[in-house]
Design a protein around this motif. Structure first.
Motif, PDB file in Angstrom:
ATOM      1  N   THR A  63       0.851  -1.205   0.000  1.00 22.74           N
ATOM      2  CA  THR A  63       0.000   0.000   0.000  1.00 22.74           C
ATOM      3  C   THR A  63       0.883   1.250   0.000  1.00 22.74           C
ATOM      4  OG1 THR A  63      -1.638  -1.258   1.256  1.00 22.74           O
ATOM      5  CG2 THR A  63      -1.905   1.133   1.213  1.00 22.74           C
ATOM      6  N   SER A 189       4.088  -6.054  -3.182  1.00 26.63           N
ATOM      7  CA  SER A 189       3.841  -6.317  -1.757  1.00 26.63           C
ATOM      8  C   SER A 189       4.588  -7.574  -1.342  1.00 26.63           C
ATOM      9  CB  SER A 189       2.333  -6.530  -1.549  1.00 26.63           C
ATOM     10  OG  SER A 189       2.088  -7.134  -0.289  1.00 26.63           O
ATOM     11  N   LYS A 194       1.850 -13.452  -0.094  1.00 27.29           N
ATOM     12  CA  LYS A 194       2.188 -13.162  -1.490  1.00 27.29           C
ATOM     13  C   LYS A 194       3.239 -14.173  -1.985  1.00 27.29           C
ATOM     14  CE  LYS A 194      -0.214  -9.338  -2.195  1.00 27.29           C
ATOM     15  NZ  LYS A 194      -1.480  -9.580  -1.490  1.00 27.29           N
TER      16      LYS A 194
END
Ligand SMILES: Cc1ncc(COP(=O)(O)O)c(C=O)c1O
Length: 384
Positions: A63, A189, A194
């Motif tokens: 983010t 990210s 992930k």
């Protein structure tokens, strides 16, 4: 037989890595440079070399990676930033943080990624709302690159910057190039789930633009200038912890083989499930890192399907049950055309199965049998 399977098996990865990660963490504990320690410099060099970008800048999350680029691009109220609606909230959230307006665009049903025709409609919607389009954020959903060759000429014609949201796709390739050097910048990210994840939050920005890299480095540390107490601009505290860099350095060593294993697992799922569901296909010229393996099961009762698999110890997930243009936080923002029918339809049809590099054929066979049984029980047959 029905022992629960993990959705993502980080324990198997830890076992493979042996004591390497723990030792790397302990090295940081002992040397004490917890903030911007030597592992950060080393990781940034390794990440840039891995993906072929000129600069890699680590940061505290995916983010923040997106937000810092928008800050560097001076995104402000009155600006429109176009992005897909069928994505994780962070893609649009960062636009709203800066007082600008996310304008939602539909996706293609064959790739789950931004539809260039809808992008054209989104530009018209932005202008009709009195906004100034400044940028576009294509998202590589589920690990597959967006159709950059179709989006880039539109961005260029309109004078928009293109920021690639590769939060789910780091390690994937587009036309033979690893993601990281397309557009003005690429954000990723390292959230634990992930494909390349650390042991907490983390992220990175990649760019070939020297000037942008310098501004990002300043923004990452409170807009600092020549020294710590000179503030050239408004920034954030966006640093990655040294301990997370140490974890990532160890994980990066096995990442290529993990990507290959993910590809094997996805291919086998496709072969085994093609006759009963719409399986995910990777577009010609691209590779995916399969952050998610996502089926479409139109006509099926998805809740009942998920419950049937759960009863057999098989976890599933829905990414994403509601597109952003229908979310309370974002519904007031403009959207392309009269609506985003593909995003809305996909949100009702998608379901993701366990996917990780350590999924054995035996476990996969169990998942496939359960999927077939659950669909057969509903008397739905959806061939790809
Ligand atoms: C498409 C997309 N963009 C952005 C993000 C944000 O990344 P992070 O959770 O590291 O802040 C995510 C993470 O889930 C994502 O999937």
């Amino acid at each position: 037989m029905n022992a629960p399977l993990p959705f993502i098996d980080l324990a198997a990865q830890r076992e493979r890595l042996g004591p390497a990660v723990e030792e790397a963490i302990l090295r940081v504990v002992r040397h004490g440079a917890y903030i911007m320690g030597p592992e950060i410099v080393e990781l940034e060099a390794e990440l840039a070399a891995f993906c072929g970008a000129k600069h890699a800048l680590t940061c505290a999350s995916g983010t923040d990676a997106l937000a810092m680029v928008l800050m560097a691009k001076d995104v402000k109220p009155g600006d429109a930033v176009l992005c897909p609606s069928f994505t994780f909230a962070a893609t649009a959230e960062v636009v709203a943080w800066l007082g600008a307006t996310p304008v939602f665009v539909d996706v293609r049903e064959d790739s789950f990624n931004l539809d260039p025709q809808s992008l054209e409609l989104g530009l018209a919607s932005a202008r009709a709302a009195g906004l100034r389009p400044v940028g576009v954020i294509p998202v590589d959903l589920f690990g597959q690159p967006a159709d950059y060759d179709a989006v880039a000429p539109i961005a260029e014609r309109e004078g928009l910057w293109m920021l690639c949201d590769a939060a789910q796709s780091f390690g994937a390739t587009y036309r033979g190039r690893k993601l990281g050097s397309i557009g003005c910048a690429t954000a990723t990210s390292f959230f634990p789930a992930k494909p390349l994840g650390c042991y907490g939050d983390g992220g990175a920005v990649f760019t070939d633009d020297d000037a942008l890299d310098a501004v990002l480095r300043s923004i990452r540390i409170h807009g600092q200038g020549a020294d710590k107490y000179e503030n050239l601009r408004v920034g954030i505290n966006g640093r990655l912890d040294t301990i997370q860099a140490a974890v990532l350095l160890e994980k990066l060593k096995i990442f290529p083989s993990e990507i290959a294993a993910r590809e094997r697992v996805a291919r086998r799922y496709n072969e085994l499930l093609r006759e009963v569901a719409i399986v995910p296909e990777v577009q010609e010229g691209s590779t995916s890192v399969w952050a998610q393996y996502t089926l479409r099961i139109p006509g099926a009762d998805r809740d009942a399907f998920q419950a049937a698999l759960k009863a057999r110890g098989i976890p599933t997930a829905v990414y994403y049950p509601k597109p952003l243009h229908l979310q309370p936080a974002y519904a007031r923002h403009p959207r392309a055309g009269n609506g985003l029918p593909v995003s809305e339809r996909l949100a009702g049809e998608v379901v993701s199965l366990p996917m990780h590099p350590y999924l054995t054929e035996e476990a996969q066979d169990r998942i496939v049998a359960a999927v077939k049984e659950a669909l057969a029980a509903q008397r739905v047959r959806i061939a790809s």
